[in-house]
Design a protein around this motif. Structure first.
Motif, PDB file in Angstrom:
ATOM      1  N   SER A  44       0.556  -1.371   0.214  1.00 41.62           N
ATOM      2  CA  SER A  44      -0.311  -0.008   0.477  1.00 41.62           C
ATOM      3  C   SER A  44       1.011   1.492   0.138  1.00 41.62           C
ATOM      4  CB  SER A  44      -1.037  -0.415   1.158  1.00 41.62           C
ATOM      5  OG  SER A  44      -0.555   0.223   2.320  1.00 41.62           O
ATOM      6  N   ASN A  45       2.454   0.802   0.081  1.00 40.26           N
ATOM      7  CA  ASN A  45       2.779   2.547  -0.116  1.00 40.26           C
ATOM      8  C   ASN A  45       2.559   3.440  -1.385  1.00 40.26           C
ATOM      9  OD1 ASN A  45       5.230   4.408  -0.565  1.00 40.26           O
ATOM     10  ND2 ASN A  45       6.512   2.446   1.313  1.00 40.26           N
ATOM     11  N   ARG A  46       2.492   4.185  -1.262  1.00 40.71           N
ATOM     12  CA  ARG A  46       2.214   5.274  -2.745  1.00 40.71           C
ATOM     13  C   ARG A  46       3.347   5.457  -3.633  1.00 40.71           C
ATOM     14  NH1 ARG A  46       0.390  10.493  -0.617  1.00 40.71           N
ATOM     15  NH2 ARG A  46       0.307  10.985  -2.235  1.00 40.71           N
ATOM     16  N   VAL A  47       4.823   4.776  -3.154  1.00 40.13           N
ATOM     17  CA  VAL A  47       5.882   5.100  -4.012  1.00 40.13           C
ATOM     18  C   VAL A  47       5.998   3.287  -4.613  1.00 40.13           C
ATOM     19  CG1 VAL A  47       8.132   5.253  -3.942  1.00 40.13           C
ATOM     20  CG2 VAL A  47       6.627   6.886  -3.106  1.00 40.13           C
ATOM     21  N   CYS A  77      11.510   3.329  -8.349  1.00 41.30           N
ATOM     22  CA  CYS A  77      11.998   4.713  -8.356  1.00 41.30           C
ATOM     23  C   CYS A  77      12.916   5.032  -9.435  1.00 41.30           C
ATOM     24  CB  CYS A  77      12.824   5.296  -6.885  1.00 41.30           C
ATOM     25  SG  CYS A  77      12.008   5.106  -6.086  1.00 41.30           S
ATOM     26  N   THR A  78      13.038   4.196 -10.472  1.00 44.30           N
ATOM     27  CA  THR A  78      13.801   3.930 -11.877  1.00 44.30           C
ATOM     28  C   THR A  78      12.308   4.450 -12.991  1.00 44.30           C
ATOM     29  OG1 THR A  78      12.620   1.371 -12.164  1.00 44.30           O
ATOM     30  CG2 THR A  78      14.534   1.807 -11.427  1.00 44.30           C
ATOM     31  N   ILE A 113      16.804  -0.112  -3.747  1.00 45.45           N
ATOM     32  CA  ILE A 113      15.459   0.492  -5.358  1.00 45.45           C
ATOM     33  C   ILE A 113      16.826   1.885  -4.961  1.00 45.45           C
ATOM     34  CG2 ILE A 113      14.340   3.004  -4.193  1.00 45.45           C
ATOM     35  CD1 ILE A 113      13.511   1.240  -1.594  1.00 45.45           C
ATOM     36  N   MET A 173      11.185  -4.323   5.389  1.00 41.79           N
ATOM     37  CA  MET A 173      11.920  -4.132   5.133  1.00 41.79           C
ATOM     38  C   MET A 173      13.624  -3.951   5.992  1.00 41.79           C
ATOM     39  SD  MET A 173      10.690  -0.563   2.943  1.00 41.79           S
ATOM     40  CE  MET A 173      12.603  -0.769   2.136  1.00 41.79           C
ATOM     41  N   LEU A 174      14.214  -5.141   6.141  1.00 42.28           N
ATOM     42  CA  LEU A 174      14.631  -5.397   7.135  1.00 42.28           C
ATOM     43  C   LEU A 174      16.712  -4.976   6.555  1.00 42.28           C
ATOM     44  CD1 LEU A 174      14.041  -7.699   9.060  1.00 42.28           C
ATOM     45  CD2 LEU A 174      13.703  -5.168   9.532  1.00 42.28           C
ATOM     46  N   GLY A 177      19.037  -1.552   2.181  1.00 50.16           N
ATOM     47  CA  GLY A 177      18.510  -0.793   1.255  1.00 50.16           C
ATOM     48  C   GLY A 177      17.432  -1.291   0.016  1.00 50.16           C
ATOM     49  N   LEU A 178      17.785  -3.033   0.536  1.00 53.21           N
ATOM     50  CA  LEU A 178      16.503  -3.604   0.101  1.00 53.21           C
ATOM     51  C   LEU A 178      14.858  -3.238   0.089  1.00 53.21           C
ATOM     52  CD1 LEU A 178      19.218  -6.844   0.313  1.00 53.21           C
ATOM     53  CD2 LEU A 178      18.993  -5.431  -1.575  1.00 53.21           C
ATOM     54  N   ASP A 214      10.182  -4.157  11.367  1.00 53.75           N
ATOM     55  CA  ASP A 214      10.699  -3.062  11.431  1.00 53.75           C
ATOM     56  C   ASP A 214       9.764  -1.607  11.074  1.00 53.75           C
ATOM     57  OD1 ASP A 214      10.839  -2.718   8.636  1.00 53.75           O
ATOM     58  OD2 ASP A 214      12.897  -2.353   8.692  1.00 53.75           O
ATOM     59  N   CYS A 216       8.754  -0.766   8.792  1.00 50.33           N
ATOM     60  CA  CYS A 216       8.672   0.102   7.390  1.00 50.33           C
ATOM     61  C   CYS A 216       8.523  -0.508   6.667  1.00 50.33           C
ATOM     62  CB  CYS A 216      10.542   0.006   7.710  1.00 50.33           C
ATOM     63  SG  CYS A 216      11.574   0.982   8.309  1.00 50.33           S
ATOM     64  N   MET A 217       8.292   0.193   5.488  1.00 49.70           N
ATOM     65  CA  MET A 217       6.679  -0.698   4.217  1.00 49.70           C
ATOM     66  C   MET A 217       7.295  -0.621   3.142  1.00 49.70           C
ATOM     67  SD  MET A 217       3.050   0.904   2.505  1.00 49.70           S
ATOM     68  CE  MET A 217       2.071   0.418   4.667  1.00 49.70           C
ATOM     69  N   THR A 219       8.698  -0.689  -0.754  1.00 52.50           N
ATOM     70  CA  THR A 219       8.039  -0.317  -2.367  1.00 52.50           C
ATOM     71  C   THR A 219       7.636  -1.418  -3.500  1.00 52.50           C
ATOM     72  OG1 THR A 219       9.901  -0.233  -2.871  1.00 52.50           O
ATOM     73  CG2 THR A 219       8.987   1.717  -2.432  1.00 52.50           C
TER      74      THR A 219
END
Lengths: 384, 384
Positions: A44-47, A77-78, A113, A173-174, A177-178, A214, A216-217, A219
């Motif tokens: 559900s992340n908008r990005v 983000c590409t 990302i 998202m542990l 950067g992944l 953690d 963090c949601m 992408t």
């Protein structure tokens, strides 16, 4: 077992050279039918990463012939080029599998990302993977989607004559950067897209959606359920949904158990809430409290931090009626000091926190991890 | 300087024996008038410590003669006995100061949650503190409210003939089991309770409320503003409010700079938001993202984690129009790769993240800290 536990599926996992390490990084899962019904839930992340945007469109058709999954790059983000790359991936798979269109091919990616995928390696890799497809390829597919997972994760359940199997990678998202939890479930039950969708949404709502390693949601989070109908059996919907939920719960628990840097798996049960939403809100608030996560790491039954976390929510409760147990010891009663905290044994990896809101009859369970120096190290020490 | 920078105030800081270490742990701030107007803001946590419940009532009267502050115990989650102890503290101060009632005495506590205060030490300590009251006692008071603060924090501002001074301790809820940011501001400006309240709420809204060291909300946060009127000057309200804001911003910045375990102070500026609320929501989401906080600790300009955090909000934006700068380098443009991330210099303690939502003209600044192994250690290694 994995995605080939159910009849009608073949899979492969190969090293396409996307990862510099040379480890397996490309998985292909193919539904050989006769049915090709599918359902999916996405972050559900908008990005959203390009493969998420692509696969959301594919799933609208309710049919999926194959899923291409890669580790080694999230393709998030590409920009337009990233989306073109996902499209090219689906086109390549459709071409290799002969007689299918790209619109039936779902794509999922995990990794860094903000960097483009090495398409000169990925596209030939699809040919290699297609050549390696096997009804016993489920394990290899599960291995190929690992990023920093220490083990690959698979699960299976089912009923009379039919099976649900699956594979998963990641935990929230542990990784450094992944991004991403990727899950593919397969079944040979003869269930249409609507039945799959209903079962999958019900299952993820109380399993993957309640894993909060953690806070963090991602992408890229993607959970797909594909049905081949190869068993010829159409189970009762409730029974089918329960099997899907069982596999999801099993995989979700494995994700928490392998969360990066974690030393504890924390089962947070909120009881006697006025509503299920209240229970989930309180559970998440506890799950995300860094101070509490540190205390659990230190095997410190610090119930004050649980109360502080509960106090930040909008849930129905009275502060002087809250009760908290840690590993079965009610260390907080009526908002104050309860049983002796020295009675709490926290030596084991699994820690159970029970928060009693004394406001109703609803409940929910959220799984989380502790916060450790290893987590910080793994998410800060390597530049990515 | 501190709380005695303004005329009409005396203060003291002593060691009452509340802390086992023998360090200073009790502060007394007295408004000698002629005016005794006061305003306060308190934690929005619904689990409130006894002194917060007490002081909220006191402040409703709009007058405060003195503030008793202790470190070494938060008196939170302590039930009816905890509230009685706070009441007894106020009664004792009223008795010692002669001619005042407990209803004019604010109380603030900081330290462990869930344990009762040693009243046999605290009550005699109030007598000792009263005997030590001095117009130069502000520094000692600031020292006595420290918990794990490495330095005491004071600030001062003002205008023609009038002064606003203050002291603060804590940073979010960074300490092991400890709660609390405590702040006392004093002024000799002749301002009534309504003027103080208006200035204080406006100031805290954009200063202390936008400091987010670790996302954890305390049960004890208290910010008080006391006016003696001793200067005889009534400043223009806007000028007065600006001085209060200056002192609050100064103290808030000091709190971030002394946050436990932190190696970086992160200034997050959200620009071109549709509304100020959007800007604050996005800023907080970035401030609380553990993965990003780890990356900043590792001096890794990982803008993908910024975008992931923005994507979890409800703020108005289009993913492909987002821009992110880290220390002035626009590493993300239009939702994708921007300037070379190798240009970002992150060697210094202060790190600046700018998130451009390209959705309007509003903005907000949130201050945060990185997430470090030291933070984990300080919040897990000691049982509390």
């Amino acid at each position: 077992m994995s995605v080939t536990a159910a009849q009608g599926f073949s899979a492969a996992g190969i090293a396409a050279g996307i990862k510099e390490s040379g480890n397996p990084d490309l998985a292909l899962v193919v539904n050989n039918g006769p049915r090709r019904a599918a359902a999916g839930v996405f972050t559900s992340n908008r990005v959203k990463a390009a493969p998420v945007l692509w696969s959301e469109q594919v799933l609208k058709g309710g049919e999926v012939t194959a899923v291409v999954l890669n580790s080694g790059g999230a393709n998030a983000c590409t920009g337009p080029q990233g989306f073109q790359d996902t499209h090219a991936t689906a086109e390549k798979a459709a071409e290799v599998l002969v007689g299918h269109s790209a619109g039936e091919i779902a794509v999922a990616s995990t990794g860094l990302i903000g960097t483009l995928l090495p398409m000169d390696k990925l596209l030939p890799g699809i040919e290699t993977a297609a050549a390696a497809l096997s009804e016993h390829g489920g394990e290899k597919a599960a291995i190929a989607i690992k990023t920093t997972d220490t083990v690959h994760k698979t699960a299976v359940a089912g009923g009379q004559g039919w099976t649900v199997g699956g594979m998963a990678k990641g935990a929230g998202m542990l990784a450094p950067g992944l991004a991403t939890m990727l899950v593919v479930l397969t079944t040979d039950a003869d269930v249409d897209a609507a039945g799959l969708d209903s079962a999958l949404r019900a299952a993820t709502r109380t399993t993957f959606d309640r894993v909060d390693s953690d806070g963090c949601m991602s992408t890229n989070d993607t959970v797909l359920l594909l049905a081949s109908g190869a068993s010829g059996v159409t189970p009762e919907q409730g029974e089918f949904a329960e099997a899907v939920r069982t596999v999801c719960a099993d995989l979700a628990r494995q994700l928490i158990g392998d969360a990066e840097g974690a030393s504890k798996d924390i089962r947070i049960e909120v009881i006697n809430a006025a509503t299920e939403d209240d229970a989930v809100e309180v559970g998440r608030s506890i799950a995300r409290n860094n101070l509490l996560k540190c205390a659990i790491h230190g095997e410190d039954p610090n119930w004050g931090r649980v109360l502080s976390a509960i106090g930040t929510t909008k849930a129905a409760f009275e502060p002087d009626q809250l009760n908290v147990a840690i590993n079965g010891v009610w260390v907080c009663k009526n908002g104050g000091v309860g049983e002796d905290r020295d009675l709490v044994d926290m030596r084991y990896r699994e820690v159970e926190i029970t928060a009693d809101l004394a406001a109703g009859t609803e409940s929910a369970v959220i799984w989380a991890n502790d916060l450790t120096a290893d987590y910080v190290h793994e998410n800060s020490a390597y530049s990515s």
